[in-house]
Write a protein that holds these residues in place. Structure first.
Motif: not given
Length: 891
Positions: A789-796, A824-825, A829-831
């Motif tokens: 989730x954190x890496x997806x948010x960063x990539x977006x 859930x996570x 993070x709105x992803x």
């Protein structure tokens, strides 16, 4: 979409785009004798045709000489001047050449291109236009923007578009009035009464125009002012048009009340404004905002008449007076007027913003210098540039004429007695060049082939135009039509696909090889007009530039990125892929292609199916594509080039209409539902006299199960070709993939045939992109989903989109388990955009199993593997996983 103009028609018997515009009076002396209406009418016909050809890859305008005895040696100054205005250059010959031949006159038109103009280094608009229909204010005047100005205006509007929140709120009327209180024009606009002869306290300016009423046809006169003045004010920050005021003296004169019906005039103005084309380059759907005001004019205490005033607010994007005057030739060879929306789209067409892909690809053809209909072409960094591909495939010899491919020439000259002498005779006049042979240039260009053709040969030689030879054994009524259509298509593609911006034509010649006498008979295209000498290739650089355009035509394919970016871009095949694609399908009906991970097997499968359709003249419903997974089946089926099914469906249906079969990812097939290989062979061999095509693509390194695949033993997999150039993965991912494949080769799974992995040492790994690779071990589920989730948010946040990312797990059972925790996570993070691999083309993060993602790819891949994964094929699963990631891989 586009308005049809039926006054012009195309000559279908010519290998170029020929527009026959009928009788035209030519020659300075004769044109001066014409009445102005006829002179203008003929001029418009020529300008429409010229503009359409400039925008459509070039061609020829054919004109019948109108009742003249002498042959006109020139067009006429008015026509030459108009053509110069059309291209906005004094160098007429840069785009046009005139010639009289026989009973007709011809104007040869080179394709428009948006590179530097002949006279300076400035960039021209993407398309050519007779009029932009875009007006602006310049001081106290209204000016029609020339194409170059319109292009700059459009670009500026796009860069500096108004804030969308402002457009939606429009700012309250009160605020607008407070800002405008000091504006004297606004104050007059607010008044209800003016005095006859009153001098207004402000002059004409950038935002103010005075006009007097016409003495006759008042309503038509006012309606005539609307297109130019309203659009000009809207495009220039807004302003006021006062009708009934003398411009120099600023004196209020109005219009006598008995001469005007104010209500009718107001309705007429509203109707005229509603017809003004508007185009947005922002997300707003705001309409043009304006107000009309009828102000009473009094002579002493008596109502004399009226001043008609219009307040125009600034518009966020563009307001046109009418549709631009610009034309194009459509696929049906008719001239169409471009709609305003299409004109803006083509004028502003630019290379796609690849954002996070910019480090992966390099441009081979940019729209900034290409013809109007060309599309951008990119290749993966590390692969050969089009210049390198041209020198590998079509190098220009230092002397003599080189025949290529040599193997095909040797085969053809051995099979067909007299062919060598026939071709040599044709080559005698040429001192230097290259003759590119093909069993069918039509099929190479995605046209339907002709079985009677022995071969086609394209000559690119010094001091000649390109020539396309078609060799037939005997006289054939359709031979010339076949050759002409192929030459026509090749010329169009060299410009509109290959991006060639020079003057070019392709001359068709049909050669007949008599089996009895070995003598040549040739049907020349006697209808063909002689092209000017400027169409001849006179130096090596010209030849190489044309051959580089040919490389794009032959090796270009629609990139998978096109669906992702929402616009068509092209990639190029490798030399290895092109050579396999050039295989003679009539002799190679049953073929195995072993390809390493990321070597382009699925692309090749698609290209082979396109070739089958054209070579054998069959429809998509006669070709069957079979794969193991539903997502890959859906992805290929979406292309519309074949029927696509999974293996399971294949085993349940008879497929009585199928003639040709392409099997992809065959290493993952199973025999659990029956012998699929035997069934595929039986179907393609139903027609004994003309068996179908059966090509099987596979990669044993990506075997993802321990069952029997149903493929024949390796020793029976012949004929066989190998794809060993790995083009998909970034360097760090490729390095990891190499190590995994070495492990597979050392300790293969028990169901992988001995000797099937020996191609690994021949692998060529394309370097050029560093990429990202990371393995994280011994993580809990909570840690895994948090990291993803954190890496997806960063990539977006860095510019990647949802459709760049895939999260792949070991089995389909694990998908639901991880989906719950990931959602859930990620909601926090709105992803939250997820779909399975069936939604490959949608703007979602794919969450699916590694096996179901076989044959597909994404820029960023997260692979989640549990310790319980089958140890015998774990390395194969890892190879399959790693090969799916183009830029970044996290395991």
């Amino acid at each position: 979409m586009e308005k049809h103009n039926s006054s012009l028609a195309e000559d279908l018997s010519h290998p170029d785009l020929v527009l026959n515009i009928g009788k035209v009076t030519l020659g300075e002396r004769y044109r001066k004798e014409l009445q102005k209406p006829q002179r203008d009418q003929e001029k418009v016909k020529i300008l429409q045709a010229a503009c359409a050809l400039l925008n459509s890859g070039g061609g020829v305008i054919q004109m019948e000489t109108a009742d003249q005895i002498e042959q006109p040696v020139e067009m006429g100054q008015d026509l030459e001047m108009s053509l110069r205005e059309l291209i906005q250059s004094s160098d007429l010959q840069a785009f046009f050449e005139y010639k009289h031949q026989g009973r007709c006159s011809y104007i040869f038109v080179k394709s428009w291109s948006s590179g530097p103009s002949p006279e300076d280094s400035s960039t021209k608009p993407r398309i050519c236009s007779l009029s932009s229909s875009l007006y602006r204010r310049s001081g106290t005047s209204v000016c029609l923007m020339k194409s170059g100005e319109a292009f700059d205006f459009l670009v500026t509007r796009k860069k500096c578009k108004m804030n969308e929140e402002f457009l939606q709120s429009k700012i309250s009327r009160a605020a607008h009035q407070n800002i405008s209180e000091a504006n004297l024009a606004f104050q007059v606009f607010q008044r209800n009464r003016l005095e006859y002869g009153e001098i207004l306290p402000f002059p004409e300016s950038q935002s103010v125009e005075f006009k007097q009423f016409s003495t006759k046809h008042i309503q038509e006169y006012v309606k005539g002012l609307i297109p130019e003045y309203i659009s000009a004010f809207a495009n220039s920050g807004g302003g006021y048009l006062f009708i009934g005021v003398e411009d120099k003296s600023r004196k209020v004169l109005g219009c006598a009340k008995d001469n005007v019906d104010c209500a009718s005039l107001t309705r007429a103005v509203a109707k005229a404004v509603s017809k003004l084309p508007i185009v947005h380059v922002c997300s707003s759907e705001a309409q043009l905002s304006y107000r009309t005001k009828v102000i009473d004019v009094f002579l002493k205490e008596d109502l004399y008449g009226y001043v008609f005033a219009i307040e125009v607010e600034p518009f966020c994007c563009m307001v046109f007076s009418e549709a631009p005057s610009s034309w194009i030739v459509n696929d049906k060879k008719n001239i169409y007027t471009l709609t305003t929306e299409k004109w803006v789209h083509m004028m502003m067409d630019t290379d796609p913003d690849l954002q996070c892909l910019s480090e992966d690809f390099e441009s081979q053809l940019s729209l900034s210098s290409g013809p109007p209909l060309s599309r951008p072409v990119y290749s993966k960094k590390g692969l050969e540039h089009k210049k390198d591909l041209q020198r590998i495939l079509f190098s220009v010899p230092l002397e003599n004429v080189r025949y290529t491919p040599e193997s095909l020439w040797k085969e053809l000259s051995t099979q067909h007695e007299g062919l060598e002498a026939l071709i040599s005779q044709q080559m005698d006049p040429f001192s230097r060049g290259i003759l590119i042979l093909s069993r069918s240039w039509a099929v190479d260009l995605k046209l339907k082939g002709k079985q009677e053709v022995i071969c086609d040969a394209l000559l690119i030689a010094l001091n000649s135009t390109p020539i396309l030879y078609t060799v037939l054994r005997d006289q054939d009524a359709e031979g010339q039509a076949y050759c002409t259509k192929t030459a026509f298509t090749l010329k169009q593609k060299l410009v509109n696909m290959g991006g060639y911006t020079g003057k070019v034509c392709v001359i068709p010649k049909v050669l007949y090889l008599s089996s009895k006498s070995n003598a040549e008979t040739m049907q020349g295209p006697d209808f063909l007009v002689d092209y000017p000498s400027s169409y001849y290739l006179t130096e090596t650089q010209q030849m190489e530039t044309l051959l580089q355009a040919l490389v794009i035509v032959l090796l270009g394919f629609r990139s998978f990125l096109s669906d992702q970016l929402g616009c068509e871009i092209l990639n190029l095949l490798t030399v290895q892929q092109y050579e396999i694609l050039s295989t003679n399908l009539r002799k190679s009906r049953h073929w195995f292609v072993h390809g390493l991970p990321g070597s382009g097997k699925t692309i090749m499968a698609m290209k082979i199916m396109e070739k089958i359709r054209n070579m054998f003249g069959c429809e998509a419903d006669r070709i069957l594509y079979i794969c193991e997974n539903q997502p890959l089946k859906n992805f290929i089926g979406y292309k519309g080039i074949c029927q696509a099914v999974t293996r399971k469906t294949f085993m349940k249906t008879d497929f009585e209409d199928i003639q040709h079969i392409i099997v992809d990812e065959a290493q993952n097939f199973r025999k659990e539902d029956g012998d699929w290989y035997r069934k595929a062979k039986d179907i393609t061999r139903r027609e004994k006299e003309c068996p179908g095509i059966l090509w099987i693509f596979l990669d044993y390194f990506q075997t993802s199960h321990l069952d029997i695949s149903g493929l024949p033993p390796l020793s029976f997999q012949y004929p066989r070709e190998e794809l060993t150039k790995v083009v998909r993965n970034a360097n760090k991912i490729a390095q990891y993939l190499q190590e995994v494949m070495k492990d597979i080769r050392r300790r293969p799974a028990p169901n992988i045939p001995h000797g099937s992995l020996e191609m690994l040492p021949e692998a060529e790994w394309v370097c050029g992109i560093q990429g990202t690779f990371q393995i994280l071990r011994n993580l809990t589920m909570d840690q895994i989903v948090t990291i993803v989730a954190d890496k997806c948010k960063m990539l977006l946040e860095k510019g990647y989109s949802f459709r760049d990312i895939a999260v792949l797990v070991g089995t389909t059972d694990e998908v639901d388990r991880y989906k719950h925790d990931l959602l859930r996570v990620m909601r926090k993070k709105r992803v939250v955009q997820f779909s399975d691999a069936n939604g490959m083309l949608s703007d979602h993060i794919v969450l699916d199993s590694i096996r179901r993602f076989s044959g597909l790819e994404r820029n960023v891949v997260f692979g989640i593997l549990e310790k319980s994964a089958e140890p015998a094929i774990l390395k194969n699963i890892l190879a399959c996983l790693a090969s799916r990631a183009k830029q970044q891989l996290f395991i």
